[in-house]
Design an enzyme around this catalytic site. Structure first.
Site, short mmCIF file in Angstrom:
data_model
loop_
_atom_site.label_atom_id
_atom_site.label_comp_id
_atom_site.label_asym_id
_atom_site.label_seq_id
_atom_site.Cartn_x
_atom_site.Cartn_y
_atom_site.Cartn_z
N CYS A 2 -11.36 4.66 4.59
CA CYS A 2 -12.63 4.50 4.30
C CYS A 2 -13.70 5.87 5.32
O CYS A 2 -12.87 6.33 5.98
CB CYS A 2 -12.67 3.52 4.52
SG CYS A 2 -12.20 2.49 4.07
N ARG A 27 -14.03 9.75 0.70
CA ARG A 27 -13.25 9.34 1.22
C ARG A 27 -12.89 7.96 0.83
O ARG A 27 -11.92 6.71 1.25
CB ARG A 27 -13.21 8.94 2.85
CG ARG A 27 -13.27 10.44 4.09
CD ARG A 27 -14.01 10.56 4.86
NE ARG A 27 -12.70 9.33 6.47
CZ ARG A 27 -11.37 9.75 6.31
NH1 ARG A 27 -12.00 11.06 6.61
NH2 ARG A 27 -11.05 9.38 7.11
N TRP A 75 -12.73 2.37 0.63
CA TRP A 75 -11.37 2.58 -0.48
C TRP A 75 -10.94 1.51 -0.19
O TRP A 75 -10.34 0.73 0.46
CB TRP A 75 -10.74 3.66 -0.23
CG TRP A 75 -9.79 3.74 -1.06
CD1 TRP A 75 -9.73 4.54 -2.36
CD2 TRP A 75 -8.27 3.48 -1.61
NE1 TRP A 75 -9.05 4.50 -3.31
CE2 TRP A 75 -7.63 3.85 -2.37
CE3 TRP A 75 -7.55 2.84 -0.14
CZ2 TRP A 75 -6.84 4.00 -2.83
CZ3 TRP A 75 -6.23 2.68 -0.64
CH2 TRP A 75 -5.77 3.19 -1.73
N ASN A 99 -12.05 1.12 9.31
CA ASN A 99 -11.16 1.89 8.43
C ASN A 99 -9.64 1.45 8.85
O ASN A 99 -9.39 1.78 9.84
CB ASN A 99 -11.49 3.65 7.98
CG ASN A 99 -10.74 4.26 7.87
OD1 ASN A 99 -10.00 4.12 7.26
ND2 ASN A 99 -10.79 5.57 8.16
N GLY A 100 -8.95 1.27 7.62
CA GLY A 100 -7.43 0.67 8.47
C GLY A 100 -7.23 -0.23 7.76
O GLY A 100 -7.73 -0.77 6.76
N GLU A 478 3.51 20.75 -7.48
CA GLU A 478 3.14 20.35 -7.15
C GLU A 478 1.99 20.22 -8.44
O GLU A 478 0.34 19.78 -8.54
CB GLU A 478 2.27 21.62 -5.99
CG GLU A 478 1.16 21.55 -5.79
CD GLU A 478 0.36 20.09 -5.55
OE1 GLU A 478 -1.22 20.25 -5.07
OE2 GLU A 478 1.24 19.30 -4.93
N LYS A 482 -1.32 17.85 -9.69
CA LYS A 482 -2.80 18.33 -9.79
C LYS A 482 -3.00 18.00 -11.14
O LYS A 482 -3.53 17.19 -11.54
CB LYS A 482 -2.73 19.44 -9.74
CG LYS A 482 -2.55 20.32 -8.39
CD LYS A 482 -3.92 19.55 -7.94
CE LYS A 482 -3.47 19.73 -6.28
NZ LYS A 482 -2.82 18.66 -5.86
N GLU A 485 -3.02 13.66 -11.12
CA GLU A 485 -3.84 12.65 -10.46
C GLU A 485 -5.51 12.97 -10.55
O GLU A 485 -6.91 12.25 -10.09
CB GLU A 485 -3.84 13.93 -8.72
CG GLU A 485 -4.06 14.93 -8.47
CD GLU A 485 -4.52 15.04 -7.25
OE1 GLU A 485 -3.86 14.27 -6.04
OE2 GLU A 485 -3.97 16.40 -6.70
N HIS A 501 21.06 16.90 -19.06
CA HIS A 501 21.38 15.80 -18.25
C HIS A 501 21.13 14.96 -18.70
O HIS A 501 20.83 14.04 -18.01
CB HIS A 501 22.05 16.65 -16.57
CG HIS A 501 22.97 17.31 -17.27
ND1 HIS A 501 23.57 17.70 -16.83
CD2 HIS A 501 22.38 19.08 -16.59
CE1 HIS A 501 24.75 18.69 -16.73
NE2 HIS A 501 23.70 19.68 -16.23
N LYS A 600 -9.41 10.50 0.10
CA LYS A 600 -8.96 12.28 0.33
C LYS A 600 -8.43 12.48 1.68
O LYS A 600 -7.19 12.59 1.19
CB LYS A 600 -10.02 12.95 0.84
CG LYS A 600 -9.74 13.94 1.27
CD LYS A 600 -9.38 14.77 0.05
CE LYS A 600 -8.63 16.50 0.68
NZ LYS A 600 -8.99 17.27 -0.33
#
Length: 605
Positions: A2, A27, A75, A99-100, A478, A482, A485, A501, A600
């Site tokens: 957050c 955030r 968030w 935040n947490g 990566e 990308k 997301e 396989h 983020k």
């Protein structure tokens, strides 16, 4: 995850808080709110679901002036996205933002009889209620008592009804930075909220309370003893945190990669060789280890995967890459002979921090690769190599990935030199190849308009697959992340040789397959795998070097990068894959910089 901001001073607090929350929106953007002391020293709460723009609209109706307040952009971790769950939370004489994650909130609810008193579904409100119970007129004593009861991670900013003009902040793991400026005192979860007012700041130490007034910031340990903070200075300016004419932060940050690489590499070159003298990283760190264990999450972990594929053939020692969230639960094989390399853009990623602490407890020497000066991981590592990317605002990491790779490549080169795997000439040639990657990236960025056609077919598909061998496979990881997301297309990366396989069963007509074939020693093998998917009707996007000999019928789209040493093709390839994800998101009319459900900096487990 957050965003937090607090302000006390002579200016209009509402404007500063709203502007700060706009800077911090990457955030968290499920909901936002502010709490203000009004002219009668009463606390007013305004909070709304949605983005900061909705809160700003609600605040426009408020005419009363204020010079002290706190703000939060959320968030969601506990409880859905509702006005009631939005911060700040008010309980009696206490107003709090957090935040947490408070891990024992349910036990505390039962122990202190809070059931029936809570109006939200959040763990944060439990903290507010407890703090109100503990408050007997002394904020420091109440905060100390709160910290003795709660378990988990937190950054709190608190207003007390009978303390107008004062803000109290404390943290454990979750970040808080503070600064006193000509405009007043500020506290925030991220430097981007402070930069418009000052370049000098301090990190609130864990287990310390910061008290902000309009005239100063005081720092106390848990016994109430005043402490002098360590003042630091930001090495980037406000322009770095602005779009500067680009439609999105992500596109701006893709463009900034060549300069970020220069900023990271060039200050660490001496006579054409890598030199970490100014970073206070001794050569003995690289000589004494018998194995390397890299620990990271998400994009940073993918940088580690590339480095592993690079390091083992050069250094001839075992290199392991662990997902930080799994590391401490799998009894990892690290000891005093292990060099633990900890990779984190923010330096605050909670899983990575916990893994760092475990590695140190096992006797490993630790080297952090981080972008934020003074961050927790940087402070707790034995050694730190700062990347110089400047602020990265878009949730999808781009330039942070590139500079992490650059740092890891330089570490590889220095290790090879001091361990006698490279001669000086070989090390100089390696570093020259790394520098050659910068104009190669610039070439691909300049061709970005050509690359828009990459996604015409892609955006109408629900799945996409990336394939490659060796280093190309590491790059693919990566690329898949990308795409998924920010475009929400299900994307997976597979080692090309593993197709037969099992995974080739997923290939159907028109399914996009992004094939990376830049490694000469396995080039023909990869091309053979491309033929296999093409024979089953896949829509193939092929990435090769400029002069690679390829049958024109093999790929539906063929993108060529400049010819260069195989070991450095990751840098121009990264640009292509980032732009592919960017244009796919644009093509689907999605929010490029703030994709759903993501934030983020991941400061909660």
């Amino acid at each position: 995850m957050c965003g937090i901001i607090g302000y006390s001073g002579p200016l209009e607090a509402k404007k500063i808080l709203l502007d700060g929350l706009s800077q911090l929106e990457y955030r968290g953007y499920d909901s936002a709110g502010i709490a203000l002391f009004d002219t009668l020293s009463n606390i007013r709460l305004i909070k709304r679901t949605g983005k900061v723009a909705a809160l700003r609209q609600a605040c426009a109706k408020e005419q009363d002036s204020s010079h002290c307040g706190i703000g939060h952009t959320r968030w969601a971790t506990h409880g859905g996205v509702t006005d009631a769950n939005a911060h700040p939370h008010r309980a009696g004489r206490v107003t709090l933002i957090h935040n947490g994650i408070i891990e024992n909130y349910h036990n505390l609810t039962n122990e202190f009889g809070l059931e029936g008193k809570l109006v939200s579904q959040t763990d944060s409100e439990v903290a507010a209620c407890l703090l109100d119970q503990f408050y007997r007129g002394n904020p420091l004593e109440a905060i100390k008592e709160l910290t003795l009861h709660i378990e988990g991670s937190y950054a709190f900013c608190v207003l007390f009804d009978d303390r107008p003009g004062e803000i109290y902040g404390i943290r454990k793991v979750s970040p808080l930075v503070a600064a006193y400026t000509r405009s007043g005192a500020l506290i925030a979860s991220d430097l981007t909220a402070l930069i418009p007012y000052t370049r000098k700041y301090f990190v609130v130490p864990e287990g310390h309370v910061a008290k902000l007034t309009g005239y100063k910031i005081s720092l106390y340990d848990m016994e109430g003893t005043p402490v002098s903070p360590e003042i630091m200075e930001v090495n980037w300016n406000m322009d770095s945190a602005m779009k500067n004419g680009f439609p999105h932060f992500m596109l701006k940050e893709i463009h900034e990669q060549p300069q970020a690489l220069k900023n990271t590499i060039l200050p660490r070159m001496s006579k054409g060789l890598p030199d970490f003298t100014d970073d206070n990283i001794p050569d003995e760190l690289f000589c004494q280890c018998t194995k390397i264990h890299m620990i990271a999450c998400g994009t940073a972990m993918h940088a580690g995967m590339v480095a592993r594929a690079l390091m083992e053939p050069v250094l001839h020692i075992p290199v392991t890459v662990s997902i930080a969230s799994e590391f401490r639960y799998e009894d990892p094989l690290v000891d005093q002979d292990t060099l633990a390399v900890i990779i984190s853009q923010s330096g605050e990623t909670i899983d990575t921090l916990a893994a760092l602490r475990l590695a140190k407890s096992r006797g490993s020497r630790t080297l952090a690769i981080v972008n934020v000066k003074g961050s927790t991981i940087a402070r707790e590592s034995d050694f730190v190599l700062y990347t110089h990317a400047g602020p990265e605002i878009a949730v999808a990491s781009t330039k942070a990935y590139s500079v992490q790779l650059a740092a890891l490549y330089m570490i590889t080169c220095r290790m090879a030199l001091v361990r006698k795997n490279f001669t000086k000439d070989q090390a100089a040639a390696f570093l020259s190849g790394l520098l050659d990657a910068i104009p190669a990236m610039e070439t691909m960025i300049a061709r970005k308009e050509e690359e828009k056609h990459l996604v015409t077919h892609l955006i109408n598909q629900s799945d996409a697959f990336f394939i490659g061998r060796g280093l190309d496979y590491a790059f693919s990881l990566e690329g898949a992340l990308k795409l998924k997301e920010i475009s929400y297309i299900h994307a997976e990366a597979y080692a090309a040789g593993e197709l037969k396989h099992g995974t080739i069963a997923l290939i159907a007509p028109k399914v996009p397959v992004i094939a990376i074939a830049t490694q000469e020693h396995v080039f023909l093998k990869t091309i053979s795998n491309v033929r296999e998917v093409k024979a089953r009707g896949a829509f193939v996007i092929l990435l090769t070097k400029e002069h690679a000999q390829v049958d024109s019928s093999l790929a539906d789209i063929h993108i060529r990068i400049p010819d260069m040493d195989d070991r450095f093709t990751v840098f121009p390839i990264a640009v292509i894959l980032q732009l592919m994800a960017y244009y796919a998101s644009i093509g689907k009319n999605l929010d490029v910089d703030q994709p759903r459900n993501l934030a983020k900096s991941v400061t909660v487990e």
